[in-house]
Design an enzyme around this catalytic site. Structure first.
Site, PDB file in Angstrom:
ATOM      1  N   GLU A 113      -4.309   4.772   5.378  1.00 23.55           N
ATOM      2  CA  GLU A 113      -2.767   5.188   4.625  1.00 23.55           C
ATOM      3  C   GLU A 113      -2.003   6.669   5.314  1.00 23.55           C
ATOM      4  O   GLU A 113      -2.396   7.032   6.402  1.00 23.55           O
ATOM      5  CB  GLU A 113      -2.978   5.271   3.470  1.00 23.55           C
ATOM      6  CG  GLU A 113      -4.053   6.493   2.694  1.00 23.55           C
ATOM      7  CD  GLU A 113      -4.137   6.693   1.619  1.00 23.55           C
ATOM      8  OE1 GLU A 113      -3.683   7.574   0.526  1.00 23.55           O
ATOM      9  OE2 GLU A 113      -4.750   5.671   0.707  1.00 23.55           O
ATOM     10  N   LYS A 115      -1.474  10.339   6.534  1.00 29.97           N
ATOM     11  CA  LYS A 115      -1.780  11.633   5.787  1.00 29.97           C
ATOM     12  C   LYS A 115      -1.073  12.535   6.054  1.00 29.97           C
ATOM     13  O   LYS A 115      -0.203  12.705   7.161  1.00 29.97           O
ATOM     14  CB  LYS A 115      -2.450  12.090   7.079  1.00 29.97           C
ATOM     15  CG  LYS A 115      -3.381  13.399   6.928  1.00 29.97           C
ATOM     16  CD  LYS A 115      -4.674  13.237   8.109  1.00 29.97           C
ATOM     17  CE  LYS A 115      -4.869  15.648   7.659  1.00 29.97           C
ATOM     18  NZ  LYS A 115      -4.124  15.944   7.069  1.00 29.97           N
ATOM     19  N   ASP A 117       1.831  15.563   5.515  1.00 31.92           N
ATOM     20  CA  ASP A 117       1.256  16.992   6.222  1.00 31.92           C
ATOM     21  C   ASP A 117       1.950  17.738   4.923  1.00 31.92           C
ATOM     22  O   ASP A 117       3.591  18.521   5.272  1.00 31.92           O
ATOM     23  CB  ASP A 117       2.442  16.691   7.656  1.00 31.92           C
ATOM     24  CG  ASP A 117       0.993  18.739   7.802  1.00 31.92           C
ATOM     25  OD1 ASP A 117       0.670  19.271   7.126  1.00 31.92           O
ATOM     26  OD2 ASP A 117       1.620  18.805   9.258  1.00 31.92           O
ATOM     27  N   TYR A 224      -2.831   9.964  -4.141  1.00 28.48           N
ATOM     28  CA  TYR A 224      -3.028   8.728  -3.185  1.00 28.48           C
ATOM     29  C   TYR A 224      -4.269   9.012  -3.781  1.00 28.48           C
ATOM     30  O   TYR A 224      -5.289   8.495  -3.039  1.00 28.48           O
ATOM     31  CB  TYR A 224      -3.027   9.270  -1.702  1.00 28.48           C
ATOM     32  CG  TYR A 224      -3.440  11.670  -1.057  1.00 28.48           C
ATOM     33  CD1 TYR A 224      -4.379  11.644  -1.340  1.00 28.48           C
ATOM     34  CD2 TYR A 224      -2.273  11.742  -0.585  1.00 28.48           C
ATOM     35  CE1 TYR A 224      -4.895  12.804  -1.205  1.00 28.48           C
ATOM     36  CE2 TYR A 224      -2.559  13.168  -0.272  1.00 28.48           C
ATOM     37  CZ  TYR A 224      -3.742  13.732  -1.119  1.00 28.48           C
ATOM     38  OH  TYR A 224      -4.272  15.232  -0.942  1.00 28.48           O
ATOM     39  N   LYS A 312      -6.531  11.544  12.874  1.00 26.09           N
ATOM     40  CA  LYS A 312      -5.059  12.915  13.238  1.00 26.09           C
ATOM     41  C   LYS A 312      -4.461  11.828  14.533  1.00 26.09           C
ATOM     42  O   LYS A 312      -5.156  12.562  15.406  1.00 26.09           O
ATOM     43  CB  LYS A 312      -5.549  14.683  13.955  1.00 26.09           C
ATOM     44  CG  LYS A 312      -5.893  15.215  12.070  1.00 26.09           C
ATOM     45  CD  LYS A 312      -5.596  16.246  12.103  1.00 26.09           C
ATOM     46  CE  LYS A 312      -5.630  17.092  11.390  1.00 26.09           C
ATOM     47  NZ  LYS A 312      -5.620  18.762  10.910  1.00 26.09           N
ATOM     48  N   CYS A 406       9.278  48.576  34.242  1.00 24.05           N
ATOM     49  CA  CYS A 406       9.182  47.985  32.677  1.00 24.05           C
ATOM     50  C   CYS A 406      10.625  48.268  32.110  1.00 24.05           C
ATOM     51  O   CYS A 406      11.238  48.775  32.151  1.00 24.05           O
ATOM     52  CB  CYS A 406       8.196  48.501  31.575  1.00 24.05           C
ATOM     53  SG  CYS A 406       8.182  48.702  30.098  1.00 24.05           S
ATOM     54  N   CYS A 409      11.208  50.967  29.074  1.00 23.02           N
ATOM     55  CA  CYS A 409      11.163  52.293  29.392  1.00 23.02           C
ATOM     56  C   CYS A 409      11.461  52.415  30.767  1.00 23.02           C
ATOM     57  O   CYS A 409      12.037  54.053  31.475  1.00 23.02           O
ATOM     58  CB  CYS A 409       9.830  53.052  28.552  1.00 23.02           C
ATOM     59  SG  CYS A 409       8.483  52.887  30.232  1.00 23.02           S
ATOM     60  N   CYS A 424       2.774  48.018  32.156  1.00 23.41           N
ATOM     61  CA  CYS A 424       3.287  49.010  32.207  1.00 23.41           C
ATOM     62  C   CYS A 424       2.344  50.229  31.674  1.00 23.41           C
ATOM     63  O   CYS A 424       1.511  50.288  30.624  1.00 23.41           O
ATOM     64  CB  CYS A 424       4.989  48.960  30.892  1.00 23.41           C
ATOM     65  SG  CYS A 424       5.452  50.615  30.624  1.00 23.41           S
ATOM     66  N   CYS A 429       5.709  54.772  26.538  1.00 23.41           N
ATOM     67  CA  CYS A 429       6.692  53.679  25.981  1.00 23.41           C
ATOM     68  C   CYS A 429       7.195  52.918  25.441  1.00 23.41           C
ATOM     69  O   CYS A 429       5.858  52.131  24.542  1.00 23.41           O
ATOM     70  CB  CYS A 429       5.957  52.489  27.421  1.00 23.41           C
ATOM     71  SG  CYS A 429       7.445  50.598  27.227  1.00 23.41           S
TER      72      CYS A 429
HETATM   73  S1  IVH Z   1      -7.873  11.711   0.855  1.00 17.91           S
HETATM   74  C1  IVH Z   1     -11.739  13.002  -0.444  1.00 17.91           C
HETATM   75  N1  IVH Z   1      -5.752  10.591   1.337  1.00 17.91           N
HETATM   76  O1  IVH Z   1      -5.485  15.636   3.961  1.00 17.91           O
HETATM   77  C2  IVH Z   1     -10.479  12.415  -0.275  1.00 17.91           C
HETATM   78  N2  IVH Z   1      -5.434  13.036   1.916  1.00 17.91           N
HETATM   79  O2  IVH Z   1      -8.181  16.571   5.460  1.00 17.91           O
HETATM   80  C3  IVH Z   1      -9.651  13.810   0.272  1.00 17.91           C
HETATM   81  N3  IVH Z   1      -3.783  14.982   2.934  1.00 17.91           N
HETATM   82  O3  IVH Z   1      -7.474  17.481   1.310  1.00 17.91           O
HETATM   83  C4  IVH Z   1      -8.144  13.287   0.299  1.00 17.91           C
HETATM   84  N4  IVH Z   1      -2.652  12.885   2.776  1.00 17.91           N
HETATM   85  O4  IVH Z   1      -5.114  17.389   1.265  1.00 17.91           O
HETATM   86  C5  IVH Z   1      -5.943  11.567   1.150  1.00 17.91           C
HETATM   87  N5  IVH Z   1      -3.249  10.273   2.040  1.00 17.91           N
HETATM   88  C6  IVH Z   1      -4.048  10.930   1.687  1.00 17.91           C
HETATM   89  C7  IVH Z   1      -3.769  12.036   2.280  1.00 17.91           C
HETATM   90  C8  IVH Z   1      -4.631  13.195   1.979  1.00 17.91           C
HETATM   91  C9  IVH Z   1      -3.091  14.106   3.230  1.00 17.91           C
HETATM   92  C10 IVH Z   1      -4.335  15.715   3.262  1.00 17.91           C
HETATM   93  C11 IVH Z   1      -5.219  16.416   1.799  1.00 17.91           C
HETATM   94  C12 IVH Z   1      -6.706  16.479   2.356  1.00 17.91           C
HETATM   95  C13 IVH Z   1      -6.893  16.485   3.853  1.00 17.91           C
HETATM   96  C14 IVH Z   1      -7.831  16.172   4.428  1.00 17.91           C
END
Ligand code: IVH
Length: 667
Positions: A113, A115, A117, A224, A312, A406, A409, A424, A429
């Protein structure tokens, strides 16, 4: 009359919830914003005319509310964990192979799924009603941010359908990418500093003590995962998504299920292709074992569950125009060329400036004013110009020349011995002075709140502060003569200055800004001498023998204190009541028995307390803290989103410990 008003209010609440659902969960509104606002307005009026109809569950209660004075604490029913992360597809594949080794002969479906931010939150619903919302905090105890989360339209106050008796649900609060850009435009117009990226602005919005401010921010939530659950049977993660939908809770728009390395990789590639169209920022994919039974069998490492990993995406690259190169004068007088760029969004932040380090670097990369440059940014890393598109030049680009004087100054600049840095050398300054004062007041040094760039610039240009000691002779009359500084700010500024007088010696030493003296050597000096006077009168040889000080730093400190002017600053600081001696260290009950005795620590990632405080705790127990990971490191304390230091520690086989493990050691 009241009966029909009650019926209409109930009808309006139902309609509004329904349109919220269409707007937020399904992204398919069936009425215009204006029509929505009219329904909302009608309900608000009805509730005001008939206060007996008002109810905490009403959608109108999602906005406003009384300002909070501080956040109270919430203990999570189940701890909030964090994840191991990787940037490498090979490591991701290895993660899956390890699962296969740990669970031989089993099919192991995993869910992939986005991640998101944003900021991790935990929502607790009891019998379908939102009881509280909390931040992660240290994973065990977080801040109660219910008032603020209630203002988020996609967080229902009451769940739909057959809700479990207890549902502790985890997710991420985000700020919409579009709303983020608009918010920043508005802030710039009002003369407020823009937020760096949507994640920071979401975090800032949730920390507001006045929920009516949070209510104006374009926030949303993606859920999630679960914490404690009672009254619902779940045996796989993939069952969670339809359940959440039924309850009216928002989930990611896409997720995948895979049971081979190949399918996992193809899911993360597909996600990478579509994620830019999501309303929220994503920085990767999370891969989780689907079956709860298999999760249980896999268990946890010191830091995180063995059944999940965050992948990532690699640094993002963008191209933009280099409008100009200007010079910034640092606190030690070094002239740094800085790129003035056409603002671009890269990995979630708008970038308009990037350091070009020095003239040599500009020459090596052949960067010219007017060029289209390539910018790269990964996660927390500061954006860097990694190259130029020489093929796109039109002939009007100009080569950059380092100035011979500079820009602040006007004094002639000098090259250092290595011929890399241009400096400088005028100690008076004004640019250097501003930077020195900003550094002295910064969080990592004397921690005097309110003395940032704008304030210091005013103080120096008005001649109110000529060196750091002058901060301690500021008074209400002087501060009152500045622009946009009211009575309340004056009180706060003076209190911040007063509070800084008692800071530990190492902060004073670091804050003074002696060439080459960083946090580690400041600490070493403070614990060796325990008094500025003894340090000031020490011989160069004594200094050079202190571990973490050494030859170069020792010589620099010695030279610093040879200057009459520098000694004078300390005399004036002492006269103002700034602490000049450290007490003897509190004796550790049995130093040798302390698990910290003779250990060396490196601290990285995001933790629940400032790193400095954690370092103080370690040192007070007989340990040492260092800035970089080596074979000599005994422990790496890794917080959220630890990056290269964690990688290095793993490579060198250094023990990695998370905050929970650290707390256990303290006990
Ligand atoms: S699962 C043990 N699912 O990313 C399971 N985390 O680097 C814990 N995050 O602490 C989290 N999207 O704050 C999970 N689809 C997702 C996520 C997610 C963002 C964040 C969350 C977590 C951090 C982990």
């Amino acid at each position: 009359m009241t009966a029909s008003a009650a019926a209409r209010a109930a009808e309006l609440r139902r309609l509004i919830e329904e349109h919220n659902q269409r707007y937020y969960q399904e992204a398919a509104p069936t009425i215009s914003d204006r029509e929505y606002d009219e329904l909302y307005r009608e309900l608000l009026d009805l509730e005001q005319q008939h206060p007996e109809l008002a109810s905490a569950d009403s959608p109108t209660q999602k906005v406003g509310g009384a300002p909070l004075t501080a956040f109270s604490q919430v203990t999570h029913r189940a701890p909030m964990l964090s994840l191991d992360n990787t940037y490498s597809e090979e490591e991701l594949a290895e993660f899956y192979r390890r699962l296969q080794r740990l669970l031989p002969d089993e099919k192991i479906p995993v869910v992939i799924e986005p991640k998101v931010d944003g900021v991790a939150v935990s929502l607790l619903y009891e019998n379908g009603k939102l009881k509280y919302a909390a931040t992660r905090g240290d994973g065990t105890v977080g801040d109660d941010i219910t008032q603020n989360v209630r203002t988020i339209r996609s967080v229902p106050l009451v769940l739909k359908g057959n809700a479990p008796t207890l549902l502790e649900i985890r997710g991420e609060v985000y700020m919409e990418k579009r709303g983020f850009a608009q918010l920043n435009e508005a802030r710039i117009k009002e003369g407020l500093p823009p937020f760096a990226n949507p994640r920071n602005s979401a975090a800032g919005s949730l920390k507001q003590l006045d929920p009516s401010i949070t209510a104006q921010r374009p926030l949303g939530v993606v859920l999630y995962g679960t914490g404690a659950v009672e009254g619902a049977e779940l045996s796989r993660h993939s069952e969670l998504f339809p359940l959440l939908k039924k309850l009216g809770l928002n989930t990611a728009e896409r997720w995948w299920i895979a049971d081979s390395e190949e399918d996992i990789l193809s899911a993360i590639h597909e996600l990478d292709r579509i994620r830019r169209d999501f309303v929220y920022e994503t920085d990767g994919a999370v891969v989780k074992v689907d079956s709860f039974k298999q999760r249980e069998a896999l268990g946890f490492t010191a830091k995180s569950p063995r059944w999940a990993i965050a992948y990532k995406y690699a640094a993002e690259r963008v191209q933009t125009r280099l409008h100009d190169i200007f010079i910034q004068v640092g606190r030690t007088g070094v002239l740094t060329p800085v790129a003035a760029l056409e603002p671009v969004l890269v990995s979630g932040s708008t970038v308009a400036r990037a350091t070009l380090h020095n003239a040599e670097e500009i020459q090596r990369k052949d960067i010219r004013i007017g060029d289209i440059v390539v910018l790269e940014k990964a996660g927390e890393v500061i954006p860097a110009v990694v190259g130029v598109r020489a093929d796109l030049r039109v002939g009007s680009e100009r080569e950059f020349q380092m100035p011979t004087n500079c820009p602040e100054c006007g004094s002639t600049v000098q090259k250092d011995e290595a011929q890399v840095a241009t400096r400088c050398v005028n100690a008076q300054c004004p640019a250097q002075l501003r930077r020195r004062i900003e550094h002295f007041a910064s969080r990592g040094a004397m921690d005097i709140e309110g003395f940032g760039e704008a304030m210091v610039t005013q103080l120096v240009s008005k001649g109110l502060v000529g060196d750091v000691a002058d901060l301690y002779s500021l008074d209400a009359a002087k501060l009152g003569s500045l622009e946009r500084v009211g009575d309340k700010s004056i009180r706060n500024l003076l209190e911040a200055v007063r509070a800084s007088k008692g800071r530990p010696l190492w902060r004073l030493l670091f804050g003074i800004g002696i060439l080459h003296v960083g946090v580690t050597s400041s600490r070493a000096l403070a614990s060796h001498f325990r008094s500025i006077e003894r340090l000031m009168n020490s011989a160069a040889e004594e200094l050079q023998q202190i571990p973490d000080v050494g030859e170069v730093v020792g010589a620099s400190i010695h030279a610093f204190f040879q200057e009459r002017g520098n000694r004078n600053v300390f005399e004036r600081l002492a006269a103002a009541g700034v602490r000049m001696v450290d007490d003897a260290p509190a004796p550790v009950a049995d130093a040798a028995a302390s698990p910290f005795a003779a250990t060396t620590w490196v601290i990285t990632g995001t933790l629940s307390q400032p790193r400095e405080e954690i370092a103080e705790t370690i040192i007070a127990r007989g340990g040492k803290v260092s800035g970089s990971v080596s074979k000599k490191t005994s422990y790496l304390l890794a917080g959220e989103d630890a990056g290269s230091k964690l990688e290095k520690a793993k490579k060198l086989g250094v023990r990695v410990i998370d905050e929970a493990g650290f707390k256990k050691m303290l006990d």
